[in-house]
Design an enzyme around this catalytic site. Sequence first.
Site, short mmCIF file in Angstrom:
data_model
loop_
_atom_site.label_atom_id
_atom_site.label_comp_id
_atom_site.label_asym_id
_atom_site.label_seq_id
_atom_site.Cartn_x
_atom_site.Cartn_y
_atom_site.Cartn_z
N PHE A 130 0.93 -0.80 0.07
CA PHE A 130 -0.01 -0.17 -0.09
C PHE A 130 1.32 1.80 -0.19
O PHE A 130 2.04 1.40 0.74
CB PHE A 130 -1.01 0.06 0.79
CG PHE A 130 -2.17 1.23 0.67
CD1 PHE A 130 -2.94 0.62 0.75
CD2 PHE A 130 -2.12 2.43 2.01
CE1 PHE A 130 -3.97 1.88 0.11
CE2 PHE A 130 -2.76 3.01 1.56
CZ PHE A 130 -4.20 3.06 0.95
N ASP A 199 0.73 -4.79 8.60
CA ASP A 199 -0.26 -3.32 8.68
C ASP A 199 -2.14 -4.51 8.57
O ASP A 199 -1.56 -5.30 7.70
CB ASP A 199 0.09 -3.00 6.70
CG ASP A 199 -1.44 -1.66 7.41
OD1 ASP A 199 -2.08 -1.54 7.70
OD2 ASP A 199 -1.01 -0.84 6.68
N TYR A 224 -11.65 2.44 9.28
CA TYR A 224 -13.16 2.44 8.49
C TYR A 224 -13.48 1.79 7.98
O TYR A 224 -14.27 1.60 6.67
CB TYR A 224 -12.77 3.93 8.00
CG TYR A 224 -11.60 4.25 7.18
CD1 TYR A 224 -11.23 3.58 6.28
CD2 TYR A 224 -10.59 5.24 7.37
CE1 TYR A 224 -10.12 3.92 5.22
CE2 TYR A 224 -9.16 5.23 7.24
CZ TYR A 224 -8.62 4.90 6.38
OH TYR A 224 -7.83 4.97 5.29
N LYS A 225 -12.65 1.05 8.13
CA LYS A 225 -13.07 -0.66 6.48
C LYS A 225 -13.50 -1.59 7.41
O LYS A 225 -14.77 -1.38 7.96
CB LYS A 225 -11.80 -1.23 6.78
CG LYS A 225 -10.54 0.55 5.40
CD LYS A 225 -9.21 -0.33 4.96
CE LYS A 225 -8.53 1.03 4.19
NZ LYS A 225 -7.18 0.70 4.22
N ARG A 371 -12.65 -4.58 -7.72
CA ARG A 371 -11.94 -5.15 -6.84
C ARG A 371 -13.06 -5.20 -5.98
O ARG A 371 -14.24 -4.65 -6.01
CB ARG A 371 -11.30 -4.19 -5.35
CG ARG A 371 -10.84 -5.23 -4.32
CD ARG A 371 -9.43 -4.06 -3.51
NE ARG A 371 -10.26 -2.98 -3.06
CZ ARG A 371 -10.20 -2.15 -2.28
NH1 ARG A 371 -8.67 -2.11 -1.75
NH2 ARG A 371 -11.04 -0.61 -2.03
C1 LIG Z 1 -6.44 1.65 4.11
C2 LIG Z 1 -5.32 1.05 4.54
C3 LIG Z 1 -4.32 2.40 5.34
C4 LIG Z 1 -5.25 3.60 5.01
O1 LIG Z 1 -4.13 4.61 5.91
P1 LIG Z 1 -5.02 5.87 6.34
O2 LIG Z 1 -3.50 6.75 6.75
O3 LIG Z 1 -6.03 6.06 7.01
O4 LIG Z 1 -5.03 6.69 5.05
C5 LIG Z 1 -2.68 2.08 5.06
N1 LIG Z 1 -2.64 0.81 5.18
C6 LIG Z 1 -2.92 -0.10 3.93
C7 LIG Z 1 -2.76 -1.69 3.76
C8 LIG Z 1 -4.31 0.27 3.74
O5 LIG Z 1 -5.18 -0.92 3.16
#
Ligand SMILES: *Cc1c(COP(=O)(O)O)cnc(C)c1O
Length: 412
Positions: A130, A199, A224-225, A371
């Site tokens: 990511f 992560d 938020y996911k 996705r």
């Molecule tokens: C969604 C996501 C993030 C989100 O990071 P934010 O700081 O909330 O924008 C980080 N790492 C991964 C792997 C994600 O899928």
Amino acid sequence: MPTLAEARALDAADPIAGYRKQFALPPGVIYLDGNSLGALPLGTAARLGEVIRREWGEGLIRSWNSADWIGMPRRVGAMIAPLIGARADEVIACDSTSVNLFKLIAAALAMQAPKSNGGRKVVLSEPGNFPTDLHLIAGLEAQGLAERRLAPPEELKAALDDSVAVLLLTHVHYKSGAMHDMARLTRAAHRAGALVLWDLSHSAGAVPVDLNGCEADLAVGCGYKYLNGGPGAPAFAYAARRHHEALQQPLTGWMGHAAPFAFTDDYAPAPGIDRLLTGTPPILGLAALEEGVRLIAEIGVERLAAKSHALSEFLRVAVAQTAPGLPCVSPQDPAPRGSQLSYRHPEAYAIAQALIARGVIPDFRDPDILRLGLAPAYLRFEDCWHAAQALGEVLASGEWERAEFRTRAAVT
Ligand SMILES: *Cc1c(COP(=O)(O)O)cnc(C)c1O
């Protein structure tokens, strides 16, 4: 092709089907993007109304104590802990995933920096991780604190030499849905003298995670996911108890101090996980996150994971029939797969837009990934059946070729 009747029978037999009623899902929408922004729990608006009108409006500053606002980062962290195989005092809800990554990568580097340890500086990750994860390593590299090394999954073990300070990986890949073997890679990193930072953004609340069982060192994840905390919800951070005392994170704000209200000039970190805090906790965001986590924790990760497997297998088989020839880039075996199915098509963006026009909301990941996220708390087998039909029809009819589906918005 599984039939609609079969889908309905699976829904009727689903032990967690009743939880769908606890989410405010708009009628006529099939939501396959709960892995990007989780749905709204019905209890959240009432809870926020209460926090705003009573705790803030009437309680005013007294609510830091009387409503235990000050304890919220720990309280919500403790609710997340069982979902990721952690102890209650090892998780804290705060900041964004990105900021927590910064704090924990830097803390891991500080632990590994002593000369007696060879002055390890390498942060090892994989290409295509990511973006924020990779960008944060780059930021620390620009500060002279880290050295970035990327190796594809099959070469990670070989790349773990005695210069690696920390292995930073996303457990479930955001694009492909492929899941790393957390236990095996954590062991390999430890054998090489490296720490591991996982992560869990695409794992928490959807797939089983056993941080303690794997002896993982550090972790972060998203609120938020699958945890349904709302747009921009606070994230979480985990540090194994054995590291608490040595953990030095660089954002040493007053809320991570051992005695924030002593107002001293000198910084002294709080003894436990609280030292990961920086500034004043965002109470409205934490209240919304608490409602989301409460529901997910009540359902429990075992039931969620079992349903996620069943849903994704159902959808995979259905799409293989409605859209034969559309390559699936997610693992075929459900065991090492997160709660999603990803398909590759050069016009994935336009296809996603055409599906949205039909009320089926997937998402698109640049450049060519469609996705389909499967949030097991509220998605039905019937939804998967309709989604497979819609995808088949969009591809067969070519309706995605319409100009309106090819114009990209600011957020894709
Ligand atoms: C969604 C996501 C993030 C989100 O990071 P934010 O700081 O909330 O924008 C980080 N790492 C991964 C792997 C994600 O899928």
